[in-house]
Design a protein around this motif. Structure first.
Motif, PDB file in Angstrom:
ATOM      1  N   TYR A  15       0.547  -1.406   0.009  1.00 36.46           N
ATOM      2  CA  TYR A  15       0.075   0.345  -0.457  1.00 36.46           C
ATOM      3  C   TYR A  15       0.645   1.061   0.023  1.00 36.46           C
ATOM      4  N   LYS A  18      -2.268   6.717   1.120  1.00 40.43           N
ATOM      5  CA  LYS A  18      -2.999   6.671   0.812  1.00 40.43           C
ATOM      6  C   LYS A  18      -3.971   5.417   0.870  1.00 40.43           C
ATOM      7  N   GLN A  19      -3.414   4.501   0.202  1.00 40.75           N
ATOM      8  CA  GLN A  19      -3.752   3.728  -0.270  1.00 40.75           C
ATOM      9  C   GLN A  19      -4.396   2.852   1.251  1.00 40.75           C
ATOM     10  N   ALA A  21      -4.706   3.817   4.008  1.00 39.38           N
ATOM     11  CA  ALA A  21      -5.734   5.249   5.299  1.00 39.38           C
ATOM     12  C   ALA A  21      -6.954   4.577   4.585  1.00 39.38           C
ATOM     13  N   GLN A  22      -7.000   4.679   2.903  1.00 34.22           N
ATOM     14  CA  GLN A  22      -8.230   3.772   2.236  1.00 34.22           C
ATOM     15  C   GLN A  22      -8.988   2.983   2.682  1.00 34.22           C
ATOM     16  N   ALA A  23      -8.053   1.732   3.033  1.00 31.18           N
ATOM     17  CA  ALA A  23      -8.159   0.285   3.183  1.00 31.18           C
ATOM     18  C   ALA A  23      -8.684   0.226   4.482  1.00 31.18           C
ATOM     19  N   GLY A  25     -10.365   2.638   5.956  1.00 29.60           N
ATOM     20  CA  GLY A  25     -11.493   3.551   6.765  1.00 29.60           C
ATOM     21  C   GLY A  25     -12.748   2.900   5.737  1.00 29.60           C
ATOM     22  N   ALA A  26     -11.863   2.374   4.452  1.00 27.11           N
ATOM     23  CA  ALA A  26     -12.943   1.193   4.126  1.00 27.11           C
ATOM     24  C   ALA A  26     -13.916  -0.179   4.753  1.00 27.11           C
ATOM     25  N   GLU A  60      -3.487  11.947   6.105  1.00 24.01           N
ATOM     26  CA  GLU A  60      -3.203  10.691   4.799  1.00 24.01           C
ATOM     27  C   GLU A  60      -4.206   9.733   5.593  1.00 24.01           C
ATOM     28  N   GLU A  63      -7.478  12.292   5.987  1.00 25.60           N
ATOM     29  CA  GLU A  63      -8.790  12.059   5.082  1.00 25.60           C
ATOM     30  C   GLU A  63     -10.257  11.233   5.237  1.00 25.60           C
ATOM     31  N   GLN A  64      -9.501   9.837   4.862  1.00 21.56           N
ATOM     32  CA  GLN A  64     -10.810   8.740   5.545  1.00 21.56           C
ATOM     33  C   GLN A  64     -11.095   9.230   7.105  1.00 21.56           C
TER      34      GLN A  64
END
Length: 279
Positions: A15, A18-19, A21-23, A25-26, A60, A63-64
């Motif tokens: 990752y 950013k990826q 953090a997005q993972a 958050g998901a 980063e 943001e999520q």
């Protein structure tokens, strides 16, 4: 109510920040125990840390909708080789200084072992080694007080901090608001005491509940005398009762899933959300 968290490195794969953090958050997770050495090892050296790096990761994740709850610096704090120990302690101290930029409230570690490779040794249970540990924790806590960041210490059966009683003794010897306990019941359970795990947690809250700043939630199965970690919901940890105790004594406390990875995180979140937890 709890603040559920995962360890960033319990998501498998490569990752970018950013990826990652997005993972997280998901997964409907709002908090992370963040270990630079596990997720981004090329950035984990203390000489590379700087305020901009901390701010970058903070932004980063934020943001999520994810907060860096704990900054991990898990190391052998009582490494038997003096030069290596000094490097480890200086690294922990730099993490304490930079934690504010990551917006983390604490820097976390277990205590370690007199065996350099963190192996088992009955010497860890001696009063002499415990005294050595106290001096180490006193040093780190003084730095935590200076930078107003908590030192989060986790116990374990193979370490000098191996029981509720030893934890209580450490707290008595290091009376500081900047020493906090990361409590993992499974770390202190044996095959003989597994049936009494809830009583173990109750005892912890009686002895030093005001110092517990985070609960590690790690499931386990027994194989003979061996305690084997497994994803939450696949073992014998009595997590509904343990979480109910936590909410009673430490509402809104951080709860970090451990040894629960990837799809297991989704199942664990669903299990916890399905509980009827009340204050």
């Amino acid at each position: 109510m709890i603040h559920l968290a995962i360890r960033g490195h319990d998501l498998s794969g490569e990752y970018t920040p950013k990826q990652l953090a997005q993972a997280i958050g998901a997964k409907k997770i709002k908090n992370v125990q963040f270990a630079l050495n596990a997720s981004f090892p090329d950035l984990s050296a203390p000489e590379k840390m700087n305020p901009g790096m901390g701010t970058f990761f903070k932004n980063e994740f934020q943001e999520q909708g994810v907060q860096i709850a704990l900054l991990s610096c898990y190391s052998n704090l009582i490494h038997p080789e003096p030069g290596e120990r000094e490097k480890i302690l200086q690294k922990f101290e730099r993490y304490l200084f930079h934690a504010r930029y990551f917006c983390a409230s604490m820097v976390a570690s277990e205590t370690g072992s007199v065996i350099a490779a963190l192996g088992y040794s009955e010497e860890n249970f001696s009063d002499e080694v415990f005294e050595d540990l106290i001096h180490v924790i006193q040093r780190l806590v003084r730095v935590g007080e200076k930078y107003r960041i908590m030192v989060g210490i986790e116990a374990g059966l193979n370490h000098p901090l191996y029981s509720n009683q030893r934890i209580a003794e450490l707290i008595e010897r290091v009376p500081s608001d900047y020493l906090g306990i990361i409590y993992d019941p499974t770390n202190l359970i044996t095959a003989k005491t597994a049936a009494d795990q809830v009583a173990l947690v109750e005892e912890a809250f009686t002895l030093f509940g005001e110092k517990i700043v985070c609960l590690h939630l790690k499931d386990f199965q027994l194989s003979g005398e061996e305690v084997i970690p497994v994803p939450l919901g696949e073992g014998q940890i009595r997590y509904p009762e343990i979480l109910q105790l936590l909410i009673k004594h430490k509402p809104y406390c951080y709860v970090v899933l451990e040894e629960t990875k990837d799809a297991g995180i989704d199942r664990a979140v669903a299990l916890i959300e399905g509980l009827d937890l009340k204050n």
